[in-house]
Design an enzyme around this catalytic site. Structure first.
Site, PDB file in Angstrom:
ATOM      1  N   SER A 184       0.804  -1.224   0.000  1.00  0.00           N
ATOM      2  CA  SER A 184       0.000   0.000   0.000  1.00  0.00           C
ATOM      3  C   SER A 184       0.835   1.271   0.000  1.00  0.00           C
ATOM      4  CB  SER A 184      -0.968  -0.003   1.185  1.00  0.00           C
ATOM      5  OG  SER A 184      -0.277  -0.252   2.390  1.00  0.00           O
ATOM      6  N   HIS A 212      -5.623  -3.301  -2.686  1.00  0.00           N
ATOM      7  CA  HIS A 212      -5.297  -2.358  -3.768  1.00  0.00           C
ATOM      8  C   HIS A 212      -5.301  -3.013  -5.144  1.00  0.00           C
ATOM      9  CE1 HIS A 212      -4.319   0.704  -0.808  1.00  0.00           C
ATOM     10  NE2 HIS A 212      -3.775  -0.274  -0.112  1.00  0.00           N
ATOM     11  N   LYS A 243     -12.198   0.866  -1.542  1.00  0.00           N
ATOM     12  CA  LYS A 243     -11.157   1.473  -2.391  1.00  0.00           C
ATOM     13  C   LYS A 243     -11.680   1.504  -3.828  1.00  0.00           C
ATOM     14  CE  LYS A 243      -7.803   0.809   1.108  1.00  0.00           C
ATOM     15  NZ  LYS A 243      -6.990  -0.116   1.890  1.00  0.00           N
TER      16      LYS A 243
HETATM   17  C1  LIG Z   1      -7.025  -0.274   3.400  1.00  0.00           C
HETATM   18  C2  LIG Z   1      -6.398  -1.594   3.654  1.00  0.00           C
HETATM   19  C3  LIG Z   1      -6.984  -2.514   4.526  1.00  0.00           C
HETATM   20  C4  LIG Z   1      -8.166  -2.170   5.385  1.00  0.00           C
HETATM   21  O1  LIG Z   1      -9.327  -2.088   4.660  1.00  0.00           O
HETATM   22  P1  LIG Z   1     -10.506  -1.165   5.205  1.00  0.00           P
HETATM   23  O2  LIG Z   1     -11.707  -1.642   4.488  1.00  0.00           O
HETATM   24  O3  LIG Z   1     -10.120   0.234   4.885  1.00  0.00           O
HETATM   25  O4  LIG Z   1     -10.580  -1.403   6.695  1.00  0.00           O
HETATM   26  C5  LIG Z   1      -6.421  -3.772   4.620  1.00  0.00           C
HETATM   27  N1  LIG Z   1      -5.320  -4.091   3.926  1.00  0.00           N
HETATM   28  C6  LIG Z   1      -4.718  -3.225   3.110  1.00  0.00           C
HETATM   29  C7  LIG Z   1      -3.489  -3.643   2.370  1.00  0.00           C
HETATM   30  C8  LIG Z   1      -5.223  -1.947   2.954  1.00  0.00           C
HETATM   31  O5  LIG Z   1      -4.608  -1.070   2.170  1.00  0.00           O
END
Ligand SMILES: *Cc1c(COP(=O)(O)O)cnc(C)c1O
Length: 393
Positions: A184, A212, A243
């Protein structure tokens, strides 16, 4: 002891290291052009990779979902909060993941954070289990491994050879390898084909956090497993829906036995109120877009923007880890310097977040540029020009 003074000294220590974080309040929907604290900005911060967070069809579906199912679910899934919308979404997600799994079933969670706690807590519930965790994994995977009763070993970033040695040396009864698919804060990809081959050889689970990748990678947006063309009964897939899917929540897709174990045992699933059904209803519209022609066009546009940004950015002093994805980090180093550059961009109406420890390693504070299919080529040219100019000033 003065309790407040104790807290204040901790806050002062953060400030002294340029680690205090501040929130800005957006007055408009998540989009490249936003009004934030009353000011118009061009934003490169969100993980809304396909520009679906404010997409008219998704927003209309959310409204329709509220009309059909009301505002809240009223209870946890196992009591009475599980709605038809949740059930339909899970069926769609299972079909989405089915080409990559054996007897696929999907389970919708309120957040990706909770999905990761659930998977590692449930699969790693026993002390004779070992979790092999990639060094740059997301905080939610680190916390999930901490909550599990299983042991934890960290393997170096991207290093399938080191993982192979650790797996071979382990006498754990159950082995779980867990990794982000797209990292990320760096934007690079895990070597999933190598990791999966190792897991199959050692009879281990491979838990892939595709936060992602889901919606973005693969011809049909099915994510990292489609991108690498992987299929295995050893895979446990976590996709997030806040996302690229533009709404919120997450899902786990895996063999139906794994999902049934989560329903029966995973505390972050059982002991929380189900997400509003309207979110699930809106996500059906997101999935339609992701799978369809519009999704393909949006992914193609995002790829072109990413190529354009990499080509146009000419910085030398700042480091640019090679990233093939829409996450384009620019590593500046010192916390205060990263903040200073972000502030200069902000003065020019450009919003790029400065990411500091503990999110990234000390000494690697960075600007995390994220591109979205909602950006234009002019937007990207403007950001690259501003960064090129700032590095020299
Ligand atoms: C954003 C993210 C999460 C958490 O997801 P949410 O739905 O925002 O709680 C988990 N793993 C990764 C790699 C992320 O980037």
């Amino acid at each position: 002891m003065d309790l407040i003074a104790d807290i204040q000294s901790k806050l002062d220590a953060l400030d002294a290291h340029s680690l205090t974080r501040r929130r800005r309040s957006a007055d408009t929907p998540c989009a490249p052009r936003q009004v934030v604290d009353g000011r118009a900005l061009l934003a490169f911060c969100s993980n809304d990779y396909l520009g679906l967070a404010a997409h008219p069809r998704v927003v209309a579906a959310l409204r329709e979902g509220a009309d059909l199912y009301g505002a809240g679910s009223g209870a946890s899934h196992l009591v009475s909060g599980h709605s038809r919308a949740h059930a339909l979404l899970e069926e769609r997600l299972a079909a989405f993941a089915a080409p990559h799994l054996e007897r696929a079933r999907a389970l919708y969670f309120c957040t990706g954070y909770m999905a990761n706690l659930a998977v590692l807590g449930a699969l790693g519930a026993d002390a004779d289990t070992m979790i092999f965790s990639e060094a740059l994994n997301h905080a939610s995977l680190i916390d999930g491994a901490r909550l599990a009763r299983a042991g934890v070993t960290v393997y170096p970033h991207g290093d399938a050879g080191a993982l192979a040695a650790q797996l071979a040396a382990s006498s754990a009864r159950v082995k779980i390898v867990v990794t982000d698919s797209v990292f990320s804060m760096d934007g690079d990809l895990a070597p999933l084909p190598d990791l999966l081959a190792l897991c199959e050889r050692h009879g281990a689970w491979l838990v892939v956090d595709d936060a992602h990748g889901f919606g973005v990678l693969g011809k049909h947006g099915r994510g990292a497993l489609e991108h690498f063309n992987l299929r295995s009964p050893n895979l446990v897939y976590v996709g997030t829906l806040g996302k690229a899917a533009g709404v919120g929540g997450a899902f786990v897709a895996a063999h139906e036995a794994v999902v049934e174990l989560l329903v029966q045992r995973a505390r972050p699933y059982i002991y929380t109120t189900a997400a509003p059904p309207a979110l699930a209803h809106a996500l059906l519209a997101s999935l339609d877009i992701i799978e369809g022609d519009e999704g393909q066009e949006r992914r193609a546009h995002l790829e072109r923007l990413t190529a354009q940004f990499k080509e146009a950015l000419r910085v030398q002093r700042w480091q640019r880890p090679p990233s093939p994805t829409a996450i384009q980090p620019i590593v500046i180093g010192a916390n205060d310097e990263a903040l200073r550059v972000a502030a200069r961009l902000h003065e020019q109406g450009l919003w790029v977040p400065a990411i500091r420890p503990p999110t990234v390693a000390a000494g690697t504070a960075r600007l995390r540029v994220t591109l979205s299919a909602a950006h234009t080529h002019d937007d990207v040219a403007q950001l690259a020009a501003a960064l090129n100019h700032l590095e020299r000033s």
